[in-house]
Design a protein around this motif. Structure first.
Motif, PDB file in Angstrom:
ATOM      1  N   UNK A 353       0.839  -1.197   0.000  1.00  0.00           N
ATOM      2  CA  UNK A 353       0.000   0.000   0.000  1.00  0.00           C
ATOM      3  C   UNK A 353       0.875   1.247   0.000  1.00  0.00           C
ATOM      4  N   UNK A 354       0.310   2.323  -0.543  1.00  0.00           N
ATOM      5  CA  UNK A 354       0.976   3.630  -0.559  1.00  0.00           C
ATOM      6  C   UNK A 354      -0.020   4.640  -0.016  1.00  0.00           C
ATOM      7  N   UNK A 355       0.433   5.442   0.942  1.00  0.00           N
ATOM      8  CA  UNK A 355      -0.451   6.430   1.546  1.00  0.00           C
ATOM      9  C   UNK A 355       0.087   7.830   1.257  1.00  0.00           C
ATOM     10  N   UNK A 356      -0.826   8.738   0.963  1.00  0.00           N
ATOM     11  CA  UNK A 356      -0.442  10.110   0.618  1.00  0.00           C
ATOM     12  C   UNK A 356      -1.284  11.080   1.429  1.00  0.00           C
ATOM     13  N   UNK A 381      -4.859   8.622   6.060  1.00  0.00           N
ATOM     14  CA  UNK A 381      -4.756   7.710   4.920  1.00  0.00           C
ATOM     15  C   UNK A 381      -4.233   6.356   5.374  1.00  0.00           C
ATOM     16  N   UNK A 382      -3.260   6.358   6.274  1.00  0.00           N
ATOM     17  CA  UNK A 382      -2.666   5.111   6.756  1.00  0.00           C
ATOM     18  C   UNK A 382      -3.689   4.291   7.528  1.00  0.00           C
ATOM     19  N   UNK A 383      -4.617   4.949   8.179  1.00  0.00           N
ATOM     20  CA  UNK A 383      -5.617   4.234   8.971  1.00  0.00           C
ATOM     21  C   UNK A 383      -6.556   3.409   8.105  1.00  0.00           C
ATOM     22  N   UNK A 385      -5.662   1.372   5.888  1.00  0.00           N
ATOM     23  CA  UNK A 385      -4.998   0.076   5.673  1.00  0.00           C
ATOM     24  C   UNK A 385      -4.885  -0.296   4.197  1.00  0.00           C
ATOM     25  N   UNK A 386      -5.215   0.607   3.292  1.00  0.00           N
ATOM     26  CA  UNK A 386      -5.029   0.360   1.866  1.00  0.00           C
ATOM     27  C   UNK A 386      -4.586   1.681   1.228  1.00  0.00           C
ATOM     28  N   UNK A 387      -4.120   1.586   0.002  1.00  0.00           N
ATOM     29  CA  UNK A 387      -3.641   2.789  -0.675  1.00  0.00           C
ATOM     30  C   UNK A 387      -4.730   3.852  -0.683  1.00  0.00           C
ATOM     31  N   UNK A 388      -4.351   5.048  -0.251  1.00  0.00           N
ATOM     32  CA  UNK A 388      -5.367   6.099  -0.147  1.00  0.00           C
ATOM     33  C   UNK A 388      -4.698   7.468  -0.138  1.00  0.00           C
ATOM     34  N   UNK A 389      -5.511   8.468  -0.438  1.00  0.00           N
ATOM     35  CA  UNK A 389      -5.093   9.878  -0.389  1.00  0.00           C
ATOM     36  C   UNK A 389      -6.021  10.595   0.570  1.00  0.00           C
ATOM     37  N   UNK A 390      -5.436  11.362   1.447  1.00  0.00           N
ATOM     38  CA  UNK A 390      -6.248  12.170   2.338  1.00  0.00           C
ATOM     39  C   UNK A 390      -5.733  13.619   2.282  1.00  0.00           C
ATOM     40  N   UNK A 391      -6.684  14.540   2.168  1.00  0.00           N
ATOM     41  CA  UNK A 391      -6.327  15.947   2.055  1.00  0.00           C
ATOM     42  C   UNK A 391      -6.647  16.660   3.359  1.00  0.00           C
ATOM     43  N   UNK A 392      -5.804  17.617   3.691  1.00  0.00           N
ATOM     44  CA  UNK A 392      -6.015  18.396   4.913  1.00  0.00           C
ATOM     45  C   UNK A 392      -7.336  19.156   4.788  1.00  0.00           C
TER      46      UNK A 392
END
Length: 644
Positions: A353-356, A381-383, A385-392
């Protein structure tokens, strides 16, 4: 009195031809005069003998002689005819008065024709009747001599023209290769290294060959030293495995993006690779390193799509990407996520997985708060548990509230209303004396509004292609400031690479500096390193056009593309302003200290001044001076006092 070789050569040709002309003409005139005198003397003798013989055969008496002499004299060909009897008594004499010569009088006075008169005896049988003296008129001889002189002048003039043409051909054959050698020598004195074609003239061919060899050696020494310094830069600032910036250098660049004079809006991405330790255990070190290199390549490719975006590796599994103003952070993050997931699948980790975490910032953001917010988005994003993008989840930067049309109207109005001004920041030399001022542009947002720093409006002006107009306005303001304040040692004006590419801008700039020659000698023009290298042909043309204006030209934010410094060897730049990210905490960073010391040495070898940007502490200021820098600017630099 100094005289060029060409003038001396032409003077020698003209002098020798004049001497030859005068000598040939004098010799020809004297020779022609001697010939005419000799011919006239012989004619006098022959005519006297013929007349005396004619009279002797006709049983002459005094009356017959007088009639014959008068008839002959009236023909107008004789100056004097005289007959004297044996007792010395003149029997008859005819002497002409002043007559019109067939040549100018001054010419006759300069070259008098002095023919000897002819004499013969007149007899009657064995008795002597008298002595005949005859002198032909010289006006015809003068006419012949005058005409011959003009023919000689024409012939010698034609020979002179032919000689001049031959001299021109020879000079032209020598001038081009000699001029090339002269330009090469001048280029070396201007810190530009150029190779020329060797001419066919043997002496010039040997000279050109020696000059080319010297230039080649200088370039080789320069390139070798530059390669060594580039290795120091990479060792101090680049992650050895991925080729991205290391943590310290990335954080310095990020801080400069937030705190620098040209700070504006942007976007920060924090990227984390999941379970890197497990991947390393499963794949082995070699394959894991290959996986990380591919990750680095994808991040570098993403950054290269939109300079001055910047990528770095913060630690083993954490990476960061700093996007330039105007970038669509969300779209860029989505594209990057897909590319990084593909790298994971090719490495054999289908479940990798890759988290951004993604966060935007503006000129009012501070570094700790920005990092905390984006790190929080990364944790979200890390929470998953799969590749994801989270924006502030934060408010948009204030400038994002303005659309493209609003920015266009605002900048256009500021240009029309002259709502622009320069602010001055001192640049001091190693001894603490004022060198010049940096003068970034400010723009009034609206009447009675706030003055915006360059970082707020220049990115949008770039997108709207309005930077040439803004840069010309800044140039006019700078020249006016220099004209009104003669005590100013100099002003540095920043120019956009987009302006440098614009031929119309370059022409207007040349017109401005030509109209203000005294002020132009105190004008410093600088272009961002990345822009100069990206538009190198246009930047080279820009620099060469300014060589004779007296303006100083340099690069700002220098150092990130030091490996390409060899491309600048023929530009004759005056100075380099080294980016603040290399200067930050240099007194604690031995790697950057070695890099900056080498950079200063290489720059000094080709005659460039080196100035440190963004010096924030006295320790940094002292450090860069010890490393050989010629000047500094930044928050730690105060303006010297009048007596300093």
């Amino acid at each position: 009195m100094n005289m060029s070789m060409y003038r001396q050569f032409w003077l020698a040709i003209i002098t020798s031809m004049l001497l030859a002309f005068i000598g040939s003409l004098a010799a020809s005139m004297l020779s022609a005069r001697a010939y005419l005198q000799e011919q006239l003397t012989m004619k006098n003798a022959d005519n006297a003998s013929a007349l005396a013989l004619s009279l002797s055969q006709s049983n002459p008496d005094r009356v017959a002689i007088e009639l014959t002499v008068s008839a002959l004299f009236d023909s107008g060909h004789y100056e004097l005819i005289r007959v004297v009897d044996p007792d010395g008594v003149t029997m008859v004499e005819r002497l002409s008065g002043p007559v019109e010569l067939e040549a100018p009088r001054w010419f006759a006075d300069l070259l008098p024709i002095l023919a000897q008169p002819g004499q013969a005896q007149i007899s009657n049988g064995w008795a002597q009747v008298g002595t005949l003296t005859l002198l032909s008129h010289s006006r015809f001889a003068y006419g012949a001599l005058w005409k011959s002189v003009w023919r000689m002048v024409g012939a010698l003039a034609l020979a002179g023209v032919v000689g001049g043409c031959l001299g021109s051909i020879i000079l032209a054959r020598l001038r081009a290769p000699l001029q090339a050698v002269i330009e090469q020598a001048m280029a070396i004195s201007d810190r530009r290294f150029m190779i020329i074609d060797e001419p066919r003239v043997p002496e010039l061919r040997h000279l050109a060959g020696a000059m080319n060899m010297t230039v080649g050696r200088l370039k080789k020494m320069f390139e070798d030293e530059a390669a060594r310094i580039e290795a120091l830069r990479r060792a101090a600032n680049v992650d050895a495995l991925t080729g991205l910036a290391n943590r310290d250098h990335f954080m310095a660049r990020l801080r400069q993006s937030l705190e620098g004079e040209d700070a504006g809006e942007g976007c920060l991405l924090l990227i984390r690779l999941a379970d890197l330790g497990e991947i390393n255990r499963r794949l082995g070190r070699v394959k894991t390193d290959d996986y990380l290199r591919r990750i680095g390549e994808q991040l570098a490719a993403c950054a290269n799509q939109d300079p001055p975006a910047f990528a770095g590796r913060l630690n083993g599994a954490d990476f960061a990407l700093l996007l330039s103003p105007g970038s669509d952070g969300r779209a860029r993050a989505a594209s990057l996520l897909q590319a990084l997931n593909d790298c994971g699948r090719r490495a054999g980790g289908d479940d990798a997985a890759v988290w951004i975490g993604l966060g935007r910032f503006d000129h009012e953001s501070d570094l700790p708060n920005l990092l905390a917010r984006v790190d929080g988005a990364l944790a979200a994003a890390e929470a998953s548990r799969r590749s994801a993008i989270r924006e502030v989840p934060s408010d948009e930067p204030r400038d994002a509230q303005h659309g493209t049309g609003q920015w266009s109207a605002m900048i256009t109005r500021a240009l029309a209303q002259q709502w622009l001004r320069l602010v001055l920041f001192p640049v001091v030399d190693a001894a603490g004396r004022l060198s010049h001022y940096e003068c970034p542009l400010r723009m009034l947002s609206d009447e009675g509004g706030q003055w915006l720093p360059a970082g707020r409006f220049l990115p949008m002006a770039e997108r709207l292609r309005l930077t040439p107009a803004l840069d010309l306005a800044a140039l006019r303001l700078g020249l006016n400031e220099l004209a009104s304040r003669s005590e100013l040692p100099g002003l540095a004006v920043n120019l956009s690479a987009r302006s440098v590419v614009d031929a119309g801008f370059r022409q207007q700039l040349l017109t401005l500096v030509a109209d203000c020659p005294s002020e132009s000698r105190r004008l410093w023009l600088e272009v961002d390193e990345n822009g100069a290298f990206s538009e190198l042909p246009a930047f080279r043309e820009f620099r060469l056009a300014l060589l004779k204006t007296g303006c100083r030209v340099g690069l700002e934010h220098f150092g990130h593309r030091f490996s390409e410094v060899g491309l600048l060897h023929d530009l004759g730049l005056d100075y380099l302003k080294v980016d603040a990210s290399f200067v930050r905490d240099v007194h604690h960073n031995r790697g950057n200290a070695a890099f900056l010391e080498g950079l200063a040495s290489v720059a000094h070898d080709i005659g460039l001044q080196v100035i440190a940007e963004g010096v924030t502490t006295r320790e940094e200021l002292s450090a860069v001076i010890r490393l050989g820098f010629d000047g500094v600017t930044g928050p730690a630099v105060s303006e010297p006092s009048a007596g300093g």
